[in-house]
Write an enzyme that holds these catalytic residues in place. Structure first.
Site, PDB file in Angstrom:
ATOM      1  N   HIS A  80       0.567   2.391  -6.671  1.00 31.41           N
ATOM      2  CA  HIS A  80       1.218   2.194  -5.377  1.00 31.41           C
ATOM      3  C   HIS A  80       0.606   1.049  -4.577  1.00 31.41           C
ATOM      4  O   HIS A  80       1.144   0.651  -3.533  1.00 31.41           O
ATOM      5  CB  HIS A  80       1.152   3.484  -4.553  1.00 31.41           C
ATOM      6  CG  HIS A  80       2.352   3.711  -3.700  1.00 31.41           C
ATOM      7  ND1 HIS A  80       3.257   2.716  -3.400  1.00 31.41           N
ATOM      8  CD2 HIS A  80       2.812   4.822  -3.059  1.00 31.41           C
ATOM      9  CE1 HIS A  80       4.219   3.205  -2.617  1.00 31.41           C
ATOM     10  NE2 HIS A  80       3.964   4.478  -2.402  1.00 31.41           N
ATOM     11  N   ASP A  88       5.888  -0.819  -4.989  1.00 28.55           N
ATOM     12  CA  ASP A  88       6.455   0.015  -3.937  1.00 28.55           C
ATOM     13  C   ASP A  88       7.357   1.090  -4.546  1.00 28.55           C
ATOM     14  O   ASP A  88       7.895   0.927  -5.654  1.00 28.55           O
ATOM     15  CB  ASP A  88       7.273  -0.835  -2.956  1.00 28.55           C
ATOM     16  CG  ASP A  88       6.398  -1.826  -2.201  1.00 28.55           C
ATOM     17  OD1 ASP A  88       5.200  -1.531  -2.009  1.00 28.55           O
ATOM     18  OD2 ASP A  88       6.913  -2.895  -1.814  1.00 28.55           O
TER      19      ASP A  88
END
Length: 448
Positions: free
Chosen positions: A420, A424
């Site tokens: 992450h 995204d």
């Protein structure tokens, strides 16, 4: 009597130390020339240490899990003659056996360094010395003929005596419920091989002790060493440094399974039988062409993302000795049949322990699959330093509403994790949605 000292060998490639992962002998054991005494593991390979002389083990210089420097004394053997042999030949460079350490990662199924045995030997303990002098001769040597021993002698073993066997043999015995103390070994020093298990089973021997309903208060301490230690370190690094986001999507693979069945039915003799993995690999390659940031390595220390043009897919594979990740290189340049052949070749090399170090490193994205045991959802751990891993769950027939009625469809979930920090959630979902479209309409996989 003379004493011969064997030192930790130099395995080359600048390695200064190695981890002891297995003893094949104990103090007091007789040994013959070229008999394997121990196995050590570096970051690159597992190396077996043979005996250069014939004699009796008088001292063991380390416990399983210890890291020993190259050139340090490791084993001492009493030999016929006088004086002391330094064992200089034992510290010369040794060619590693073909059991490279893994580019760890992923979690689930396809070499193979040898894991440690649960118990260890303390070479300095008084109990070991007293056992050497006071214990009766081991029955392991009672039936030796021509370097092995007769299958009719040597078992059962005395309580507490550990049988010699490779990790693969121990795993097979455990799965079959066989107490290896009851199996006669025909190898050197009574070492048990697969043929000994076959003979034991063909004789119709009992495979497990009856414990009834009695309480079991045993506690077994298992030291984490060798391949299992490296897997643990790799997983801990991935979870500690990578903030995972896991995305799960349901895939209708009915059409894909129909196509796969038709292709397998019409395949040529020299073509491999196709599983679902080659189709997934090709779908991922096409999706990565639209989102190249998914096929990347994140260098944490330098703060650099290295986006690769070549798509090198790691296939997480479970072997008898632990998890490894062989790599199918340049999937972007392979067709379905070529992907299938490469997956089969890598799987066999990994399970047999013949995969090279190059075949177990260099992946840019990984697939993990538990096969029929895949469950409904998993949370796969990213193969550090990659940024994505795609997890395959088991295929199931489920009722699906088509707008007017429920119809049976073959369904399968993909559970995929992403780094992450650099991927995204929207991009992760878009990537898996593209893979979904390709798998649900498999003809698109073949369209350039």
């Amino acid at each position: 009597m003379a004493e011969h000292t064997i030192k930790m060998p130099d395995v080359g490639e600048g390695v200064a130390e190695a981890e002891l992962v297995e003893w094949h002998v104990k103090i007091g054991d007789p040994v013959r020339e070229d008999m394997v005494l121990a196995a050590v593991m570096t970051d690159k390979a597992t190396v077996e240490i043979p005996s250069p002389v014939e004699g009796e083990i008088s001292w063991l210089g380390a416990e399983i899990g210890d890291v020993v420097a190259v050139g340090a004394p490791l084993i001492r053997i009493k030999t016929a003659g006088e004086g002391d042999a330094s064992g200089e030949e034992s510290s010369e460079k040794v060619t590693p056996t073909p059991n490279p350490s893994p580019q760890g990662g992923g979690e689930s199924e396809t070499a193979s360094p040898k894991p440690a045995k649960p118990s260890t030997v303390d070479p300095a303990s008084p109990q070991q010395e007293s056992a050497k002098t006071s214990a009766p001769p081991s029955p392991l040597w009672g039936g030796i003929k021509g370097g092995g021993r007769s299958l009719s002698t040597g078992a059962p073993r005395p309580e507490g005596e550990k049988p010699l066997a490779s990790p693969a043999v121990r795993l097979r015995a455990k799965e079959a419920g066989i107490d290896l103390r009851q199996v006669a070994g025909s190898g050197p020093a009574g070492r048990i091989g697969h043929e000994d298990l076959d003979a034991f089973l063909s004789a119709g021997r009992s495979t497990s002790a009856q414990r009834g309903m009695s309480r079991n208060t045993e506690i077994t301490e298992i030291k984490i060493v060798g391949l299992r230690r490296k897997i643990a370190e790799k997983m801990a690094l991935a979870k500690r440094s990578i903030p995972h986001i896991t995305y799960v999507e349901e895939i209708d693979v009915t059409a894909l399974e129909e196509l796969r069945g038709a292709m397998n039915a019409g395949k040529k003799p020299d073509q491999p039988k196709l599983t679902i993995l080659p189709f997934l690999m090709r779908a991922m390659a096409k999706a990565i062409g639209e989102q190249p940031q998914i096929n990347a390595i994140f260098d944490d220390e330098a703060g650099i993302i290295r986006q690769h043009g070549g798509i090198h897919i790691g296939i997480a594979a479970q072997t008898p000795t632990g998890l490894v990740v062989p790599v199918a290189r340049h999937v972007e340049a392979r067709d379905i049949w070529d992907c299938g052949a490469e997956v089969g070749r890598l799987a066999e090399a990994a399970k047999s322990g013949t995969a090279s170090r190059e075949e177990l490193s260099g992946s840019t994205i990984t697939i993990t699959s538990l096969g029929a045991m895949g469950g409904i959802v998993t949370t796969p751990v990213i193969n550090h330093p990659e940024v994505a891993i795609v997890g395959v769950n088991k295929m199931m027939m489920r009722p699906v509403w088509d707008g007017t009625q429920f119809i049976p469809r073959k369904m399968m979930n993909l559970s995929s994790s992403f780094d992450h920090r650099v991927i995204d959630g929207w991009d992760a979902a878009r990537f898996i949605q593209r893979v979904k479209v390709l798998l649900e309409t498999p003809a698109l996989i073949f369209v350039d």
